[in-house]
Design an enzyme around this catalytic site. Structure first.
Site, PDB file in Angstrom:
ATOM      1  N   CYS A 199      40.135  50.467  45.550  1.00 58.28           N
ATOM      2  CA  CYS A 199      40.226  49.719  44.298  1.00 58.28           C
ATOM      3  C   CYS A 199      41.616  49.970  43.717  1.00 58.28           C
ATOM      4  O   CYS A 199      42.498  50.455  44.419  1.00 58.28           O
ATOM      5  CB  CYS A 199      39.105  50.090  43.326  1.00 58.28           C
ATOM      6  SG  CYS A 199      39.008  51.850  42.938  1.00 58.28           S
ATOM      7  N   THR A 200      41.830  49.666  42.449  1.00 65.00           N
ATOM      8  CA  THR A 200      43.174  49.751  41.880  1.00 65.00           C
ATOM      9  C   THR A 200      43.692  51.182  41.814  1.00 65.00           C
ATOM     10  O   THR A 200      44.759  51.500  42.331  1.00 65.00           O
ATOM     11  CB  THR A 200      43.189  49.132  40.467  1.00 65.00           C
ATOM     12  OG1 THR A 200      42.623  47.826  40.509  1.00 65.00           O
ATOM     13  CG2 THR A 200      44.615  49.046  39.937  1.00 65.00           C
TER      14      THR A 200
END
Length: 356
Positions: A199-200
Site C-alpha cells: 500500500c502507500t
C-alpha cells in the site's frame, strides 16, 4: 492553552512563503495500546505546534497514523520528541519522494475510533500478529516467484494511476471492501500461495496481514514502509524499480512521480494522463483524472454545468449551494456517470483464476 489550529489555509500559506524554509513531507504509523487518547492527542498538538508541524494525524486506542510536513531545520527536534514516546522510539519515518512546502496548511490532530477506517467488527484477531515484512530487494525477488499473488491494498483511484507490475488491483472504493473480496477470491489458496501485499506507506497492509493470518492464510508478506519506502530503497541500492506510474498521496500534491510510465487516461478525453484534480466547482469537488488540455478547456471543472456555475460570482455560487451540501459525485472519485472515460468496472481476479 492553544489546542487547535487557529489560522486559515491562506494565512498559513502566506507565512510559509514569507519564511522561505524548505519543508519535508513525512508519514508514519504505529499500532499500539494508547490509554487516554485525548491526553495523548493534546500532548502531540502542543509539542508539534511549537515545531511548526502541519498535517493530518489520527490517534485511536489502537495507535497513531500521521501524514505531516515540517521545516527541514526542525527535523531533529521532531525526531527527538518522537523518541521520548516509548512506542514511537525509532519509529520508521517515510520521507516523501517529492516535497511541496504547501502539502499541508493546517495542523489537525484528531481522536478517531480507528487509525484506518477498516469497517471491521471482528475484534478476535491480534493486529500485532502481522505478516512478514520484506524490504525492496526481497520484495522484488518474491513477486517474481510464480507461486506469489501480489495484491494492491489501495482503492481503485489510487492504483489507477500507478501500481506494481502484475499486481492485482481490486476495483474497490474502500479498504474494507477489499478485505472480504480478496479473502473470497483466494480462499482456495490459503496454503499453497504467497500472499504479498503493498500500500502507500504500509499501514493498511499491517492490519490486512494480521487479518488474513487470522483467516487462515499461511504465507503472508507485506512491503515494509509501502511504496514510499520502496522507492527510497530502490534509489539507494540501485535496484530495479518495478512500480509503474505515479503514487497517489493524501495531501495537496495528490501524487508523486515514480516512473515515466503513464498507465491511465484522462476521464474527459481519453488521452494518456495521470494527474488527479478536484472539480473547481465547490458544490461538486469531484476527484478525477484530467489532462492539461482538458484542464485548460474545462477550467479545472469536471463538466460544462460545473464550469458554468464556477464562472458565477462567489455570492451566487454560495446561494446555489445553500442547504444542499456537496454533490454525491464527490464520493465517486472518477466514477461519475458524466465522465466518458472513467475506469471500467471489472473482475480483477478473472485473470488470476485462469492461471491457477
Amino acid at each position: 492553552m492553544q489546542l487547535y489550529n487557529n489560522l486559515s489555509a491562506k494565512e498559513r500559506a502566506e507565512l510559509i512563503e514569507k519564511a522561505g524554509q524548505e519543508r519535508l513531507t513525512i508519514s508514519f504509523y504505529k499500532y499500539a495500546n494508547i490509554g487516554n487518547t485525548t491526553i495523548f492527542r493534546n500532548h502531540l498538538f502542543l509539542a508539534w505546534d511549537q515545531q511548526e508541524v502541519l498535517g493530518r494525524i489520527y490517534v485511536a486506542k489502537e495507535g497513531i497514523n500521521a501524514q505531516l510536513s515540517i521545516p527541514a531545520e526542525n527535523f531533529n527536534t521532531f525526531k527527538n520528541h518522537l523518541d521520548t514516546i516509548s512506542f514511537l522510539e525509532d519509529v520508521r519515518l517515510n520521507i516523501a519522494v517529492e516535497h511541496d512546502n504547501y502539502a499541508f496548511l493546517k495542523l489537525k490532530v484528531k481522536v478517531r475510533h480507528k487509525i484506518v477506517a477498516d469497517g471491521l467488527s471482528d475484534h478476535t484477531f491480534d493486529v500485532t500478529n502481522k505478516g512478514i515484512h520484506v524490504d525492496a530487494a526481497a520484495f522484488n525477488e518474491l513477486i517474481e516467484d510464480p507461486n506469489t499473488v501480489l495484491v494492491d491494498m489501495r482503492n481503485h483511484y489510487e492504483s489507477e494511476i500507478g501500481h506494481f507490475k502484475n499486481a492485482i488491483t481490486p476495483d474497490v472504493d474502500t479498504f474494507r471492501e477489499s478485505l472480504d473480496l480478496i479473502e473470497a477470491d483466494l480462499k482456495d489458496h490459503k496454503d499453497d500461495k504467497n500472499l504479498v501485499m503493498y500500500c502507500t506507506g504500509g499501514i493498511r497492509c499491517e492490519k490486512a496481514s494480521a487479518y488474513y493470518k487470522h483467516k487462515g492464510f499461511k504465507n503472508v508478506f507485506q512491503l515494509e514502509g509501502g511504496i514510499i519506502n520502496y522507492v527510497r530503497q530502490v534509489e539507494e541500492a540501485a535496484l530495479e524499480n518495478k512500480f509503474l506510474g505515479r503514487n497517489f498521496v493524501f495531501d495537496q500534491r495528490r501524487s508523486e512521480r515514480i516512473s515515466d510510465d503513464v498507465i491511465s487516461n484522462c476521464h474527459q478525453c481519453g488521452n494518456p494522463a495521470d494527474m488527479h484534480t478536484n472539480c473547481a466547482n465547490e458544490g461538486c469537488h469531484l476527484l478525477f483524472i484530467q489532462c492539461e488540455r482538458c484542464r485548460e478547456k474545462m477550467e479545472n471543472c469536471c463538466s460544462t454545468p460545473c464550469m458554468e456555475i464556477n464562472r458565477l460570482p462567489v455570492d451566487e455560487q454560495k446561494e446555489i449551494r445553500k442547504g444542499k451540501g456537496n454533490s454525491n459525485d464527490i464520493f465517486k472519485k472518477g466514477r461519475a456517470d458524466h465522465l466518458p472515460f472513467k475506469k471500467d468496472l471489472r473482475n480483477i481476479f478473472d485473470t488470476f483464476k485462469k492461471t491457477v
